[in-house]
Design a protein around this motif. Structure first.
Motif, PDB file in Angstrom:
ATOM      1  N   THR A  11       0.836  -1.197   0.000  1.00 44.60           N
ATOM      2  CA  THR A  11       0.000   0.000   0.000  1.00 44.60           C
ATOM      3  C   THR A  11       0.867   1.242   0.000  1.00 44.60           C
ATOM      4  O   THR A  11       2.032   1.208   0.419  1.00 44.60           O
ATOM      5  CB  THR A  11      -0.967   0.019   1.212  1.00 44.60           C
ATOM      6  N   LEU A  12       0.302   2.317  -0.504  1.00 41.69           N
ATOM      7  CA  LEU A  12       0.885   3.647  -0.431  1.00 41.69           C
ATOM      8  C   LEU A  12      -0.084   4.499   0.370  1.00 41.69           C
ATOM      9  O   LEU A  12      -1.291   4.346   0.248  1.00 41.69           O
ATOM     10  CB  LEU A  12       1.055   4.248  -1.828  1.00 41.69           C
ATOM     11  N   GLY A  13       0.445   5.397   1.176  1.00 45.02           N
ATOM     12  CA  GLY A  13      -0.446   6.244   1.945  1.00 45.02           C
ATOM     13  C   GLY A  13       0.300   7.316   2.706  1.00 45.02           C
ATOM     14  O   GLY A  13       1.520   7.468   2.580  1.00 45.02           O
ATOM     15  N   TYR A  14      -0.448   8.034   3.498  1.00 44.05           N
ATOM     16  CA  TYR A  14       0.069   9.178   4.244  1.00 44.05           C
ATOM     17  C   TYR A  14      -0.304   9.041   5.722  1.00 44.05           C
ATOM     18  O   TYR A  14      -1.058   9.844   6.255  1.00 44.05           O
ATOM     19  CB  TYR A  14      -0.488  10.469   3.653  1.00 44.05           C
ATOM     20  N   PRO A  15       0.213   8.013   6.416  1.00 40.80           N
ATOM     21  CA  PRO A  15      -0.169   7.808   7.808  1.00 40.80           C
ATOM     22  C   PRO A  15       0.331   8.933   8.713  1.00 40.80           C
ATOM     23  O   PRO A  15       1.483   9.359   8.603  1.00 40.80           O
ATOM     24  CB  PRO A  15       0.490   6.479   8.156  1.00 40.80           C
ATOM     25  N   ILE A  16      -0.547   9.409   9.569  1.00 38.18           N
ATOM     26  CA  ILE A  16      -0.249  10.427  10.573  1.00 38.18           C
ATOM     27  C   ILE A  16       0.681  11.512  10.010  1.00 38.18           C
ATOM     28  O   ILE A  16       1.789  11.718  10.489  1.00 38.18           O
ATOM     29  CB  ILE A  16       0.342   9.805  11.852  1.00 38.18           C
ATOM     30  N   GLU A  22       4.452  14.744   5.216  1.00 39.23           N
ATOM     31  CA  GLU A  22       3.450  14.675   4.161  1.00 39.23           C
ATOM     32  C   GLU A  22       3.962  13.999   2.897  1.00 39.23           C
ATOM     33  O   GLU A  22       3.411  14.184   1.827  1.00 39.23           O
ATOM     34  CB  GLU A  22       2.926  16.078   3.852  1.00 39.23           C
ATOM     35  N   ASN A  23       5.002  13.199   3.014  1.00 39.06           N
ATOM     36  CA  ASN A  23       5.460  12.426   1.860  1.00 39.06           C
ATOM     37  C   ASN A  23       4.878  11.019   1.942  1.00 39.06           C
ATOM     38  O   ASN A  23       4.614  10.498   3.012  1.00 39.06           O
ATOM     39  CB  ASN A  23       6.982  12.397   1.788  1.00 39.06           C
ATOM     40  N   VAL A  24       4.670  10.429   0.793  1.00 43.53           N
ATOM     41  CA  VAL A  24       4.022   9.122   0.710  1.00 43.53           C
ATOM     42  C   VAL A  24       4.875   8.041   1.375  1.00 43.53           C
ATOM     43  O   VAL A  24       6.109   8.091   1.326  1.00 43.53           O
ATOM     44  CB  VAL A  24       3.697   8.758  -0.763  1.00 43.53           C
ATOM     45  N   LYS A  25       4.194   7.089   2.029  1.00 42.92           N
ATOM     46  CA  LYS A  25       4.863   5.963   2.686  1.00 42.92           C
ATOM     47  C   LYS A  25       4.428   4.662   2.007  1.00 42.92           C
ATOM     48  O   LYS A  25       3.302   4.533   1.551  1.00 42.92           O
ATOM     49  CB  LYS A  25       4.479   5.879   4.170  1.00 42.92           C
ATOM     50  N   PHE A  26       5.338   3.702   1.979  1.00 45.31           N
ATOM     51  CA  PHE A  26       5.113   2.395   1.365  1.00 45.31           C
ATOM     52  C   PHE A  26       5.151   1.339   2.458  1.00 45.31           C
ATOM     53  O   PHE A  26       6.012   1.363   3.334  1.00 45.31           O
ATOM     54  CB  PHE A  26       6.220   2.120   0.338  1.00 45.31           C
ATOM     55  N   GLY A  53      -4.746   8.080   8.030  1.00 46.61           N
ATOM     56  CA  GLY A  53      -4.075   8.696   6.890  1.00 46.61           C
ATOM     57  C   GLY A  53      -3.804   7.705   5.777  1.00 46.61           C
ATOM     58  O   GLY A  53      -3.560   8.089   4.643  1.00 46.61           O
ATOM     59  N   ASN A  54      -3.839   6.411   6.089  1.00 45.16           N
ATOM     60  CA  ASN A  54      -3.728   5.398   5.045  1.00 45.16           C
ATOM     61  C   ASN A  54      -5.069   5.160   4.365  1.00 45.16           C
ATOM     62  O   ASN A  54      -5.115   4.625   3.253  1.00 45.16           O
ATOM     63  CB  ASN A  54      -3.238   4.064   5.604  1.00 45.16           C
ATOM     64  N   SER A  55      -6.157   5.540   5.019  1.00 47.25           N
ATOM     65  CA  SER A  55      -7.491   5.281   4.466  1.00 47.25           C
ATOM     66  C   SER A  55      -7.624   5.858   3.066  1.00 47.25           C
ATOM     67  O   SER A  55      -7.214   6.988   2.800  1.00 47.25           O
ATOM     68  CB  SER A  55      -8.562   5.895   5.363  1.00 47.25           C
ATOM     69  N   GLY A  56      -8.184   5.052   2.178  1.00 44.39           N
ATOM     70  CA  GLY A  56      -8.355   5.471   0.796  1.00 44.39           C
ATOM     71  C   GLY A  56      -7.145   5.189  -0.064  1.00 44.39           C
ATOM     72  O   GLY A  56      -7.185   5.352  -1.279  1.00 44.39           O
TER      73      GLY A  56
END
Length: 134
Positions: A11-16, A22-26, A53-56
């Motif tokens: 997944t890619l997302g923006y947790p917390i 505000e950079n994407v996390k893998f 922040g990972n939602s969606g």
């Protein structure tokens, strides 16, 4: 795509983002169940380590095929259960999109799946959306 038990997923997302930036996390993990809470077949369960922040965010296989969107994290007695998250299956997203003005625009778009995951090609498909609420 058919989802298989023990299949590796990412997944890619923006947790917390307020704390982690505000950079994407893998993240990667595995399909740990073929249904969601209470046997709901609209979802599947993973051990992906996701947070607010990972939602969606997209959940995809090792070839980059979209399997679904990160939807729920599990709580028990008010505490977040670690590495237990639910993914809305991609076919449910397609059903929803069919009822929007964007569906015709999306049909025909394709990301070529390769044997090895090209995360760089997927990065533009994951964006941070900030919502201010009080």
């Amino acid at each position: 795509n058919e989802i298989k038990l023990a299949e590796e997923v990412m997944t890619l997302g923006y947790p917390i983002p307020s704390q982690l930036g505000e950079n994407v996390k893998f993240n990667k993990g595995f399909v740990s169940g073929l249904t969601g809470r209470e046997g709901n077949s609209s979802y599947f369960q993973t051990d992906l380590p996701v947070w607010y922040g990972n939602s969606g965010g997209p959940c995809f296989d090792k070839s980059g095929n979209l399997l679904g969107l990160v939807t729920l994290i599990q709580f028990d007695r008010g505490q977040k259960v670690e590495n237990l998250s639910y993914i809305t299956r991609a076919e449910n997203i397609v059903k929803l999109l069919r009822n929007t003005d964007y569906y015709d625009e999306m049909v025909g778009r394709e990301i070529r799946a390769t044997e090895d995951l090209d995360v760089e090609a997927l990065l533009p498909l994951s964006v941070l959306i900030k919502v201010n609420y009080e």
